[in-house]
Design a protein around this motif. Sequence first.
Motif, PDB file in Angstrom:
ATOM      1  N   LEU A 165       0.837  -1.211   0.000  1.00 16.59           N
ATOM      2  CA  LEU A 165       0.000   0.000   0.000  1.00 16.59           C
ATOM      3  C   LEU A 165       0.867   1.254   0.000  1.00 16.59           C
ATOM      4  O   LEU A 165       0.536   2.250  -0.656  1.00 16.59           O
ATOM      5  CB  LEU A 165      -0.917  -0.004   1.219  1.00 16.59           C
ATOM      6  CG  LEU A 165      -2.008  -1.082   1.252  1.00 16.59           C
ATOM      7  CD1 LEU A 165      -2.828  -0.963   2.527  1.00 16.59           C
ATOM      8  CD2 LEU A 165      -2.906  -0.980   0.030  1.00 16.59           C
ATOM      9  N   LEU A 166       1.977   1.200   0.728  1.00 16.30           N
ATOM     10  CA  LEU A 166       2.893   2.338   0.734  1.00 16.30           C
ATOM     11  C   LEU A 166       3.484   2.567  -0.654  1.00 16.30           C
ATOM     12  O   LEU A 166       3.613   3.720  -1.100  1.00 16.30           O
ATOM     13  CB  LEU A 166       4.006   2.111   1.760  1.00 16.30           C
ATOM     14  CG  LEU A 166       5.072   3.209   1.845  1.00 16.30           C
ATOM     15  CD1 LEU A 166       4.442   4.544   2.222  1.00 16.30           C
ATOM     16  CD2 LEU A 166       6.158   2.819   2.853  1.00 16.30           C
ATOM     17  N   GLU A 167       3.829   1.478  -1.332  1.00 19.22           N
ATOM     18  CA  GLU A 167       4.364   1.610  -2.691  1.00 19.22           C
ATOM     19  C   GLU A 167       3.331   2.220  -3.629  1.00 19.22           C
ATOM     20  O   GLU A 167       3.668   3.036  -4.501  1.00 19.22           O
ATOM     21  CB  GLU A 167       4.814   0.243  -3.212  1.00 19.22           C
ATOM     22  CG  GLU A 167       6.020  -0.334  -2.491  1.00 19.22           C
ATOM     23  CD  GLU A 167       7.226   0.590  -2.582  1.00 19.22           C
ATOM     24  OE1 GLU A 167       7.463   1.168  -3.666  1.00 19.22           O
ATOM     25  OE2 GLU A 167       7.926   0.752  -1.552  1.00 19.22           O
ATOM     26  N   ARG A 216       3.427   5.692   8.263  1.00 17.31           N
ATOM     27  CA  ARG A 216       3.206   5.570   9.712  1.00 17.31           C
ATOM     28  C   ARG A 216       2.532   4.233  10.044  1.00 17.31           C
ATOM     29  O   ARG A 216       2.922   3.543  11.006  1.00 17.31           O
ATOM     30  CB  ARG A 216       2.346   6.727  10.206  1.00 17.31           C
ATOM     31  CG  ARG A 216       2.014   6.674  11.695  1.00 17.31           C
ATOM     32  CD  ARG A 216       1.198   7.890  12.111  1.00 17.31           C
ATOM     33  NE  ARG A 216       0.816   7.820  13.520  1.00 17.31           N
ATOM     34  CZ  ARG A 216      -0.256   7.183  13.969  1.00 17.31           C
ATOM     35  NH1 ARG A 216      -1.063   6.574  13.108  1.00 17.31           N
ATOM     36  NH2 ARG A 216      -0.547   7.158  15.263  1.00 17.31           N
ATOM     37  N   ASN A 217       1.543   3.859   9.267  1.00 16.72           N
ATOM     38  CA  ASN A 217       0.860   2.580   9.496  1.00 16.72           C
ATOM     39  C   ASN A 217       1.834   1.405   9.379  1.00 16.72           C
ATOM     40  O   ASN A 217       1.786   0.452  10.162  1.00 16.72           O
ATOM     41  CB  ASN A 217      -0.288   2.410   8.496  1.00 16.72           C
ATOM     42  CG  ASN A 217      -1.414   3.390   8.748  1.00 16.72           C
ATOM     43  OD1 ASN A 217      -1.560   3.926   9.839  1.00 16.72           O
ATOM     44  ND2 ASN A 217      -2.216   3.643   7.719  1.00 16.72           N
ATOM     45  N   LEU A 218       2.725   1.478   8.402  1.00 19.66           N
ATOM     46  CA  LEU A 218       3.716   0.423   8.230  1.00 19.66           C
ATOM     47  C   LEU A 218       4.692   0.385   9.403  1.00 19.66           C
ATOM     48  O   LEU A 218       5.045  -0.697   9.894  1.00 19.66           O
ATOM     49  CB  LEU A 218       4.469   0.623   6.913  1.00 19.66           C
ATOM     50  CG  LEU A 218       5.599  -0.374   6.629  1.00 19.66           C
ATOM     51  CD1 LEU A 218       5.071  -1.802   6.601  1.00 19.66           C
ATOM     52  CD2 LEU A 218       6.298  -0.034   5.320  1.00 19.66           C
ATOM     53  N   ASP A 219       5.117   1.544   9.869  1.00 19.90           N
ATOM     54  CA  ASP A 219       6.061   1.594  10.998  1.00 19.90           C
ATOM     55  C   ASP A 219       5.446   0.984  12.262  1.00 19.90           C
ATOM     56  O   ASP A 219       6.111   0.234  12.995  1.00 19.90           O
ATOM     57  CB  ASP A 219       6.487   3.045  11.265  1.00 19.90           C
ATOM     58  CG  ASP A 219       7.333   3.619  10.131  1.00 19.90           C
ATOM     59  OD1 ASP A 219       7.901   2.822   9.367  1.00 19.90           O
ATOM     60  OD2 ASP A 219       7.416   4.857  10.027  1.00 19.90           O
ATOM     61  N   LEU A 220       4.179   1.296  12.515  1.00 19.77           N
ATOM     62  CA  LEU A 220       3.503   0.733  13.697  1.00 19.77           C
ATOM     63  C   LEU A 220       3.339  -0.781  13.564  1.00 19.77           C
ATOM     64  O   LEU A 220       3.515  -1.523  14.538  1.00 19.77           O
ATOM     65  CB  LEU A 220       2.134   1.403  13.875  1.00 19.77           C
ATOM     66  CG  LEU A 220       2.152   2.889  14.255  1.00 19.77           C
ATOM     67  CD1 LEU A 220       0.735   3.438  14.303  1.00 19.77           C
ATOM     68  CD2 LEU A 220       2.839   3.090  15.604  1.00 19.77           C
TER      69      LEU A 220
END
Length: 442
Positions: A165-167, A216-220
């Motif tokens: 999703l980040l990509e 941020r969602n990926l980091d969490l």
Amino acid sequence: MKKILLICILVAAAVNLAALDITLEDYVKLVEKNSKQLMTAAKELEIANATEKAAKSQALPMIGAEAGYKRNLLEIKQPVPVGAIVDTAPGFAQLMYQDLVVSTNNEFTFGLGLNQQIFNLKVFNAIKASKQYKLMSGYIYDAQKHAILTIAKKVYYQNYLLEQLLEVRKSVESNTYENYLNAKNKFNTGIISEFDFLRAEVEWKTKIPETLQAQRNLDLARINLKNLAGMDENEEITLKTSLSEYPDIPELIPVSDIFADRPDYKATAAEVSLREINLKAARSDHFPTLKGNILFAVSAASDQFALDNNRKVAQIGITVSVPVFTGGALLAQDRKAKSEYEQSVIRLDQLKENVAANISSIYLTLKEAQQRIVSAEATVETAKKAYNIAQTSYRAGIATQLDLKDATTSYELSNINFISSIYEYLAAYFDWEQAIGKVIVQ
């Protein structure tokens, strides 16, 4: 010196860039090894083993030995009659006393006792209960292990989903930025109006916070993934997997065939047996108990370190205990044990109903998710074509900025829906494995 410093910097940079590649199988093994919940469950198994040994020990003879030594620091004297003085009056005499030492310097004692349960129904039932408790604890451990490994697989693919999703967010942000630059050139040359140029700028800048939110969602999620596996939070990892391949939808299994593989069902069934044994144990308190004992003791006293003047005792006996009146305590104990047994039977029946409903629900979710994947994949292809056409048309001056925005949004949403549908299918598939009692790492 500068060369050495440069080499150190390059080596440090190389170490930081070297991320740890982790497959799903690797990650599940880490979770199985480092999970605090599984460690706690393993300790419950150790407690169950100790409980069984303690229960078995009640049926074995209990042997105890005791030895003692005393040193008398003061002499103990006792008056003893040693003679008599006859008075002149006939029939009368006066006793003469002398203090004699009646203590010794050293006193030795030794005793050996044996107690053996001959007949005690409560002890026999306690041994049966401990074995059943150990069996139940093993099933509970397996159920917790299945649940944790299922969560681990979901967390692993959730992280991979958020990576994708980040990509997508980055790609869309990059495309809108290129469209903004293109619109800026057209505005500077007078091809488009200032309104269209500003709209392109707004479209690009609105994508920036969306990308930051995805990061941020990926980091969490990464923090949660590492904590679950007991990994260092600063360790860089790369998930070696793909959402392009996923298992086929499984065949529907009869509910009656599932119970034999579900550890939670076997644990609940074991609890029913345990409660039944406890009920028998409670009723066994109404029966008499028979216990045998053997005692052997030796005591000796001497002024020297020698076993002089020793005395020996040897006894054998049997003790029968019969409950006569307990104030209703035994009846209350029976009612409590019976209620606990009936409660466990109800829980087992309820679990059967829940398993049947859960299996049907998960299977419907799998079928729906599979259909969503097919639909989302076709939508992605269509949206991609529409986006490429809109982008080419916009650069050629045929399409408007609004047309390009709609195409970009549609393409972005279609990619997100496709990736999310695969994750939802995998999550449901992992739930299916847990529901049928066969958690497999693929």
